[in-house]
Design a protein around this motif. Sequence first.
Motif, PDB file in Angstrom:
ATOM      1  N   PHE A  21      39.175 -16.971 -18.136  1.00  0.00           N
ATOM      2  CA  PHE A  21      38.403 -17.550 -19.225  1.00  0.00           C
ATOM      3  C   PHE A  21      38.349 -19.068 -19.125  1.00  0.00           C
ATOM      4  CE2 PHE A  21      40.472 -13.701 -20.852  1.00  0.00           C
ATOM      5  CZ  PHE A  21      39.352 -12.972 -21.247  1.00  0.00           C
ATOM      6  N   ASP A  22      37.218 -19.632 -19.532  1.00  0.00           N
ATOM      7  CA  ASP A  22      37.065 -21.082 -19.614  1.00  0.00           C
ATOM      8  C   ASP A  22      37.553 -21.550 -20.984  1.00  0.00           C
ATOM      9  OD1 ASP A  22      35.959 -21.612 -17.069  1.00  0.00           O
ATOM     10  OD2 ASP A  22      34.016 -20.879 -17.750  1.00  0.00           O
ATOM     11  N   ALA A  23      38.836 -21.376 -21.217  1.00  0.00           N
ATOM     12  CA  ALA A  23      39.448 -21.762 -22.489  1.00  0.00           C
ATOM     13  C   ALA A  23      40.940 -21.952 -22.245  1.00  0.00           C
ATOM     14  CB  ALA A  23      39.215 -20.670 -23.536  1.00  0.00           C
ATOM     15  N   PRO A  24      41.585 -22.778 -23.067  1.00  0.00           N
ATOM     16  CA  PRO A  24      43.029 -22.963 -22.911  1.00  0.00           C
ATOM     17  C   PRO A  24      43.807 -21.703 -23.303  1.00  0.00           C
ATOM     18  CG  PRO A  24      42.147 -24.415 -24.638  1.00  0.00           C
ATOM     19  CD  PRO A  24      41.006 -23.639 -24.085  1.00  0.00           C
ATOM     20  N   VAL A  25      45.029 -21.592 -22.785  1.00  0.00           N
ATOM     21  CA  VAL A  25      45.892 -20.446 -23.051  1.00  0.00           C
ATOM     22  C   VAL A  25      46.020 -20.193 -24.548  1.00  0.00           C
ATOM     23  CG1 VAL A  25      48.294 -19.648 -22.911  1.00  0.00           C
ATOM     24  CG2 VAL A  25      47.180 -20.583 -20.876  1.00  0.00           C
ATOM     25  N   GLU A  26      46.280 -21.226 -25.337  1.00  0.00           N
ATOM     26  CA  GLU A  26      46.482 -21.069 -26.787  1.00  0.00           C
ATOM     27  C   GLU A  26      45.254 -20.451 -27.454  1.00  0.00           C
ATOM     28  OE1 GLU A  26      47.893 -20.774 -30.443  1.00  0.00           O
ATOM     29  OE2 GLU A  26      49.188 -21.442 -28.814  1.00  0.00           O
ATOM     30  N   GLN A  27      44.077 -20.833 -27.021  1.00  0.00           N
ATOM     31  CA  GLN A  27      42.852 -20.295 -27.623  1.00  0.00           C
ATOM     32  C   GLN A  27      42.698 -18.795 -27.299  1.00  0.00           C
ATOM     33  OE1 GLN A  27      39.310 -22.461 -26.567  1.00  0.00           O
ATOM     34  NE2 GLN A  27      38.018 -21.267 -27.949  1.00  0.00           N
ATOM     35  N   VAL A  28      43.019 -18.409 -26.072  1.00  0.00           N
ATOM     36  CA  VAL A  28      42.957 -16.992 -25.709  1.00  0.00           C
ATOM     37  C   VAL A  28      44.034 -16.226 -26.479  1.00  0.00           C
ATOM     38  CG1 VAL A  28      43.094 -15.319 -23.828  1.00  0.00           C
ATOM     39  CG2 VAL A  28      41.977 -17.533 -23.431  1.00  0.00           C
ATOM     40  N   GLU A 117      47.930 -20.410 -16.920  1.00  0.00           N
ATOM     41  CA  GLU A 117      46.928 -21.380 -16.492  1.00  0.00           C
ATOM     42  C   GLU A 117      46.661 -21.095 -15.019  1.00  0.00           C
ATOM     43  OE1 GLU A 117      44.975 -24.622 -14.836  1.00  0.00           O
ATOM     44  OE2 GLU A 117      47.061 -24.272 -14.315  1.00  0.00           O
ATOM     45  N   HIS A 118      45.385 -21.035 -14.649  1.00  0.00           N
ATOM     46  CA  HIS A 118      45.022 -20.684 -13.274  1.00  0.00           C
ATOM     47  C   HIS A 118      43.746 -21.439 -12.893  1.00  0.00           C
ATOM     48  CE1 HIS A 118      44.752 -18.150  -9.699  1.00  0.00           C
ATOM     49  NE2 HIS A 118      43.473 -18.003  -9.969  1.00  0.00           N
ATOM     50  N   ALA A 119      43.888 -22.410 -12.016  1.00  0.00           N
ATOM     51  CA  ALA A 119      42.748 -23.188 -11.519  1.00  0.00           C
ATOM     52  C   ALA A 119      41.932 -23.805 -12.659  1.00  0.00           C
ATOM     53  CB  ALA A 119      41.863 -22.319 -10.626  1.00  0.00           C
ATOM     54  N   GLY A 120      42.637 -24.362 -13.653  1.00  0.00           N
ATOM     55  CA  GLY A 120      41.962 -25.020 -14.761  1.00  0.00           C
ATOM     56  C   GLY A 120      41.399 -24.064 -15.804  1.00  0.00           C
ATOM     57  N   ARG A 121      41.675 -22.807 -15.666  1.00  0.00           N
ATOM     58  CA  ARG A 121      41.195 -21.793 -16.605  1.00  0.00           C
ATOM     59  C   ARG A 121      42.413 -21.009 -17.100  1.00  0.00           C
ATOM     60  NH1 ARG A 121      36.796 -18.239 -13.996  1.00  0.00           N
ATOM     61  NH2 ARG A 121      35.815 -18.325 -16.022  1.00  0.00           N
ATOM     62  N   THR A 122      42.172 -20.026 -17.952  1.00  0.00           N
ATOM     63  CA  THR A 122      43.246 -19.132 -18.384  1.00  0.00           C
ATOM     64  C   THR A 122      43.023 -17.777 -17.746  1.00  0.00           C
ATOM     65  OG1 THR A 122      43.589 -20.269 -20.477  1.00  0.00           O
ATOM     66  CG2 THR A 122      44.321 -17.974 -20.355  1.00  0.00           C
ATOM     67  N   ARG A 123      44.058 -17.293 -17.086  1.00  0.00           N
ATOM     68  CA  ARG A 123      44.020 -15.951 -16.506  1.00  0.00           C
ATOM     69  C   ARG A 123      44.793 -15.015 -17.432  1.00  0.00           C
ATOM     70  NH1 ARG A 123      44.281 -14.591 -10.369  1.00  0.00           N
ATOM     71  NH2 ARG A 123      42.081 -15.009 -10.825  1.00  0.00           N
ATOM     72  N   MET A 124      44.162 -13.898 -17.766  1.00  0.00           N
ATOM     73  CA  MET A 124      44.813 -12.863 -18.555  1.00  0.00           C
ATOM     74  C   MET A 124      44.998 -11.645 -17.667  1.00  0.00           C
ATOM     75  SD  MET A 124      43.722 -11.032 -22.155  1.00  0.00           S
ATOM     76  CE  MET A 124      42.319 -10.125 -21.493  1.00  0.00           C
ATOM     77  N   GLU A 125      46.244 -11.194 -17.581  1.00  0.00           N
ATOM     78  CA  GLU A 125      46.550  -9.960 -16.851  1.00  0.00           C
ATOM     79  C   GLU A 125      47.054  -8.946 -17.861  1.00  0.00           C
ATOM     80  OE1 GLU A 125      50.017  -8.380 -13.935  1.00  0.00           O
ATOM     81  OE2 GLU A 125      49.001 -10.215 -13.286  1.00  0.00           O
ATOM     82  N   MET A 126      46.393  -7.802 -17.894  1.00  0.00           N
ATOM     83  CA  MET A 126      46.811  -6.701 -18.760  1.00  0.00           C
ATOM     84  C   MET A 126      47.196  -5.549 -17.848  1.00  0.00           C
ATOM     85  SD  MET A 126      43.697  -6.913 -21.534  1.00  0.00           S
ATOM     86  CE  MET A 126      44.255  -5.540 -22.535  1.00  0.00           C
ATOM     87  N   ARG A 127      48.480  -5.184 -17.875  1.00  0.00           N
ATOM     88  CA  ARG A 127      48.963  -4.088 -17.035  1.00  0.00           C
ATOM     89  C   ARG A 127      49.460  -2.957 -17.920  1.00  0.00           C
ATOM     90  NH1 ARG A 127      52.133  -5.971 -12.431  1.00  0.00           N
ATOM     91  NH2 ARG A 127      50.073  -5.938 -11.538  1.00  0.00           N
ATOM     92  N   SER A 128      48.839  -1.802 -17.764  1.00  0.00           N
ATOM     93  CA  SER A 128      49.250  -0.601 -18.494  1.00  0.00           C
ATOM     94  C   SER A 128      50.059   0.270 -17.553  1.00  0.00           C
ATOM     95  CB  SER A 128      48.032   0.185 -18.979  1.00  0.00           C
ATOM     96  OG  SER A 128      47.286  -0.574 -19.890  1.00  0.00           O
TER      97      SER A 128
END
Length: 161
Positions: A21-28, A117-128
């Motif tokens: 996402f093009d958003a900071p971690v806190e916003q996500v 934080e990943h390359a200036g973006r926020t990476r979300m990993e969801m593992r089920s």
Amino acid sequence: MSVTSVDKDVDNLTFTLIADFDAPVEQVWQLWADPRRLERWWGPPTYPATFKEHDLTPGGDVTYFMTGPEGDQHHGWWRVLSVDPPTSLEFVDGFADTEGKPAEDMPKTTMRMRLTEHAGRTRMEMRSTFDSREQMEQLVDMGMMEGLREAVGQMDTLLAA
């Protein structure tokens, strides 16, 4: 669309979705922490969610239902295992009856969500993680992979607002 990969690993009984996402971690994080924001993306677009309980503390309960296009309701629950705002959340996710009580005859998963934080973006990993191959296949056959992809795909619009 922010979803960059969706992988099913039958040998390890896991299903992993990664989104950037093009958003900071806190916003996500706020899309998880605020139940009114969570309602706007948890569930596919044709099955919006309504959260009744939302206690993101270890041992806390979350209860919700999704309403289908015909008005049908599908209830679910989470039991929060761990939380480390604004970077991670781990919970058991399952189906529920209309009272919000876990449906023991339905599969459940343990989901671990992590924000980095990943390359200036926020990476979300969801593992089920699933208890068995049969439970994994049952949920995949019910549309879990596509439903989660569609649900997370709605997050971009919320982050841009």
